[in-house]
Design a protein around this motif. Sequence first.
Motif, PDB file in Angstrom:
ATOM      1  N   VAL A  13     -10.855  -2.981  12.143  1.00 11.93           N
ATOM      2  CA  VAL A  13     -10.683  -3.977  11.088  1.00 11.93           C
ATOM      3  C   VAL A  13     -10.298  -3.221   9.825  1.00 11.93           C
ATOM      4  N   LEU A  14      -9.208  -3.660   9.197  1.00 14.49           N
ATOM      5  CA  LEU A  14      -8.630  -2.903   8.083  1.00 14.49           C
ATOM      6  C   LEU A  14      -8.590  -3.710   6.791  1.00 14.49           C
ATOM      7  N   ASN A  15      -8.831  -2.982   5.692  1.00 16.67           N
ATOM      8  CA  ASN A  15      -8.564  -3.503   4.351  1.00 16.67           C
ATOM      9  C   ASN A  15      -7.798  -2.424   3.609  1.00 16.67           C
ATOM     10  N   SER A  16      -6.738  -2.835   2.904  1.00 16.78           N
ATOM     11  CA  SER A  16      -5.987  -1.837   2.145  1.00 16.78           C
ATOM     12  C   SER A  16      -5.714  -2.343   0.745  1.00 16.78           C
ATOM     13  N   TYR A  17      -5.454  -1.400  -0.153  1.00 12.24           N
ATOM     14  CA  TYR A  17      -5.001  -1.772  -1.489  1.00 12.24           C
ATOM     15  C   TYR A  17      -4.028  -0.710  -1.981  1.00 12.24           C
ATOM     16  N   GLY A  18      -2.783  -1.140  -2.196  1.00  9.86           N
ATOM     17  CA  GLY A  18      -1.783  -0.204  -2.686  1.00  9.86           C
ATOM     18  C   GLY A  18      -0.586  -0.058  -1.759  1.00  9.86           C
ATOM     19  N   LEU A  19      -0.529  -0.911  -0.727  1.00  7.83           N
ATOM     20  CA  LEU A  19       0.637  -0.913   0.155  1.00  7.83           C
ATOM     21  C   LEU A  19       1.537  -2.104  -0.191  1.00  7.83           C
ATOM     22  N   LYS A  20       2.778  -2.037   0.242  1.00  6.02           N
ATOM     23  CA  LYS A  20       3.704  -3.161   0.025  1.00  6.02           C
ATOM     24  C   LYS A  20       3.152  -4.411   0.701  1.00  6.02           C
ATOM     25  N   TYR A  21       2.634  -4.252   1.928  1.00  5.25           N
ATOM     26  CA  TYR A  21       1.980  -5.362   2.625  1.00  5.25           C
ATOM     27  C   TYR A  21       0.526  -4.989   2.838  1.00  5.25           C
ATOM     28  N   ASP A  22      -0.301  -5.291   1.835  1.00 13.05           N
ATOM     29  CA  ASP A  22      -1.725  -4.995   1.955  1.00 13.05           C
ATOM     30  C   ASP A  22      -2.362  -5.938   2.955  1.00 13.05           C
ATOM     31  N   VAL A  81      -2.451 -10.977   4.852  1.00 12.53           N
ATOM     32  CA  VAL A  81      -1.456  -9.977   4.482  1.00 12.53           C
ATOM     33  C   VAL A  81      -0.948 -10.376   3.105  1.00 12.53           C
ATOM     34  N   ILE A  82      -0.992  -9.459   2.148  1.00 12.47           N
ATOM     35  CA  ILE A  82      -0.631  -9.773   0.766  1.00 12.47           C
ATOM     36  C   ILE A  82       0.545  -8.903   0.346  1.00 12.47           C
ATOM     37  N   GLU A  83       1.656  -9.534  -0.035  1.00 11.91           N
ATOM     38  CA  GLU A  83       2.816  -8.756  -0.462  1.00 11.91           C
ATOM     39  C   GLU A  83       2.634  -8.305  -1.912  1.00 11.91           C
ATOM     40  N   ARG A  84       2.850  -7.003  -2.173  1.00 15.38           N
ATOM     41  CA  ARG A  84       2.665  -6.439  -3.514  1.00 15.38           C
ATOM     42  C   ARG A  84       4.005  -6.124  -4.161  1.00 15.38           C
ATOM     43  N   ALA A  85       3.951  -5.899  -5.478  1.00 14.98           N
ATOM     44  CA  ALA A  85       5.116  -5.382  -6.198  1.00 14.98           C
ATOM     45  C   ALA A  85       5.411  -3.967  -5.701  1.00 14.98           C
ATOM     46  N   ASP A  86       6.628  -3.488  -5.966  1.00 13.00           N
ATOM     47  CA  ASP A  86       6.999  -2.149  -5.495  1.00 13.00           C
ATOM     48  C   ASP A  86       6.240  -1.039  -6.204  1.00 13.00           C
ATOM     49  N   LEU A  87       5.841  -1.304  -7.442  1.00 15.94           N
ATOM     50  CA  LEU A  87       5.110  -0.281  -8.203  1.00 15.94           C
ATOM     51  C   LEU A  87       3.785  -0.870  -8.649  1.00 15.94           C
ATOM     52  N   LEU A  88       2.730  -0.473  -7.974  1.00 12.22           N
ATOM     53  CA  LEU A  88       1.424  -1.074  -8.227  1.00 12.22           C
ATOM     54  C   LEU A  88       0.505  -0.037  -8.852  1.00 12.22           C
ATOM     55  N   GLU A  89      -0.145  -0.402  -9.960  1.00 12.75           N
ATOM     56  CA  GLU A  89      -1.152   0.472 -10.570  1.00 12.75           C
ATOM     57  C   GLU A  89      -2.411   0.440  -9.711  1.00 12.75           C
ATOM     58  N   VAL A  90      -2.832   1.578  -9.229  1.00 16.12           N
ATOM     59  CA  VAL A  90      -4.054   1.659  -8.420  1.00 16.12           C
ATOM     60  C   VAL A  90      -4.964   2.690  -9.084  1.00 16.12           C
ATOM     61  N   THR A  91      -6.161   2.283  -9.467  1.00 16.23           N
ATOM     62  CA  THR A  91      -7.079   3.189 -10.151  1.00 16.23           C
ATOM     63  C   THR A  91      -7.711   4.147  -9.151  1.00 16.23           C
ATOM     64  N   GLU A  92      -7.753   5.430  -9.478  1.00 14.13           N
ATOM     65  CA  GLU A  92      -8.359   6.356  -8.526  1.00 14.13           C
ATOM     66  C   GLU A  92      -9.879   6.213  -8.544  1.00 14.13           C
TER      67      GLU A  92
END
Lengths: 303, 303
Positions: A251-260, A7-18
């Motif tokens: 099984v999940l992978n995410s990118y762009g959530l507060k707790y990825d 589980v990776i904690e992210r910044a509140d505003l994360l740049e995510v490339t479409e």
Amino acid sequence: MGNEELVIERADLLEVTEPSAAEDVNWIKPFEFLRLQPRTALVILNQSIGAINLLKIWGNTELHVCADGGANQLYDYFQDPEARAQHIPQFIVGDFDSLRTDVKHYYSDRGAVVVEQQTQYSSDFMKAALVVRLYFLLDSVRQSLYDEIDTYNGLAEMAEKAQASNSEETTRIYYLGGIGGRFDQTVQSISQMYSMNESTPYIQQFFITNDDIIFLAKKGKNYVSYGNKNQFHTSTLPCCGLLPMGNRPVVLNSYGLKYDVENWHSLIGGKVSSSNSVAGISGFYIDTSDALVVNIEIEHGCL
Amino acid sequence: MGNEELVIERADLLEVTEPSAAEDVNWIKPFEFLRLQPRTALVILNQSIGAINLLKIWGNTELHVCADGGANQLYDYFQDPEARAQHIPQFIVGDFDSLRTDVKHYYSDRGAVVVEQQTQYSSDFMKAALVVRLYFLLDSVRQSLYDEIDTYNGLAEMAEKAQASNSEETTRIYYLGGIGGRFDQTVQSISQMYSMNESTPYIQQFFITNDDIIFLAKKGKNYVSYGNKNQFHTSTLPCCGLLPMGNRPVVLNSYGLKYDVENWHSLIGGKVSSSNSVAGISGFYIDTSDALVVNIEIEHGCL
């Protein structure tokens, strides 16, 4: 990416490339109801509309269908007779065990097509979804919705004949109701969303409740975009959840959530990502080993 | 009983014999909150109490616990200061990210024990369930709930020490809130009900919403009884559902529902028994290959 569960904690505003056009990604745009789009439908089910911003969603969808007592809800939503008369659904469908007679006449007098379907092998929810599907399939099919339809199960028979059609462009249905009332209805709605994801994968379905918007991420890679998250929420990060309701652990992978999450094994009775939030400025990715329910908080007052 | 999948329509009022003492049946009594019973707790979560008959449930439960902002909900439920002052929970527990300061002082001034638990590895829901578990475990453990408790994760440490205890008599928790609001919280509540069914099977859990009561049937044979169904509902048969949310399809047999099932394969995205109703005059049986969520409609106005 290793095999470790993280589980990776992210910044509140994360740049995510479409995603690029070349990538094989299921692109989900839950907030398209915030602007007028073709091939979009609003389906009103028999549950109080409450604080939901109905006028906004109505104005931005092409087709409006009430499922049985959903027409009562629409009628009762309006205090002002003039506003009520300006919001006439194109179709009312169901077995009519809950549609009030006065409501039925009110809308049919003003041009709504009333499609009686008595079969008990399909719910009012499914009947309404069928109307949407047929309406957007082909002009010829659409036309036949205005003809006499067999009152037992005519819609399903029309759909069967129309199978050969390949006009299966992305279509969006926004449901009001179906979730948040009696719990058997909530779970049935989720079940039917999973079922339609198999049978008619080109139809994207969204449940709009007083609190959130709920939809399916498909097996594989999904990109959920919303233009800019400030558009749907103001003060805090919108909450969200990744909810494994499809009969097996995922099984999940995410990118762009507060707790990825990475390689995260999620199941009912075990770990479920709830009270997470949206960190990606304009979207986030979810990679899932099976179709997954996702919700994002909405503040209707801010829409 | 053969292997064929069947749905059998029953009369509205079906005589169902209750299990004998010798039978290995999990006996569930969801409506015990209608009379005062020992070893029962009311847990109030942070969601509007709405139309729920709080006073009735409060009066019939021994222990009252608020989970964090649940105390705000309890406070706001009462317009009348005198009625408010007569309903002081024994415990308020959580990380207190939502408990209002005025509410905290109001209740602690009147005898509520405020237990701060900062760990983020457990939800406010789980912290409240832990208080209930410890309260009913042993007198000595109960006493220590009134002592200084480590504010990070002291409750869970107490529970670990108390593992050896065998005072695991049936205990009932009624939750208000947790289901029907934001959908990630709903699914998390269901997930935690499944999880506690594994870890502390002697604790029966019930979610009471505006519309229904929701609980788990255990793997195997269950008997759900309610004295007499007229006691909780008047005009029509109470609706119910059999909801397979435990990560895999289930095979169901029932006796005492309007639409009983035999060898019925149920799964999300496939067949789900919803909008069923209770036909057994004082109870019904469910035999399930895995733990299963069940709901029964309530009309709070009729309680």
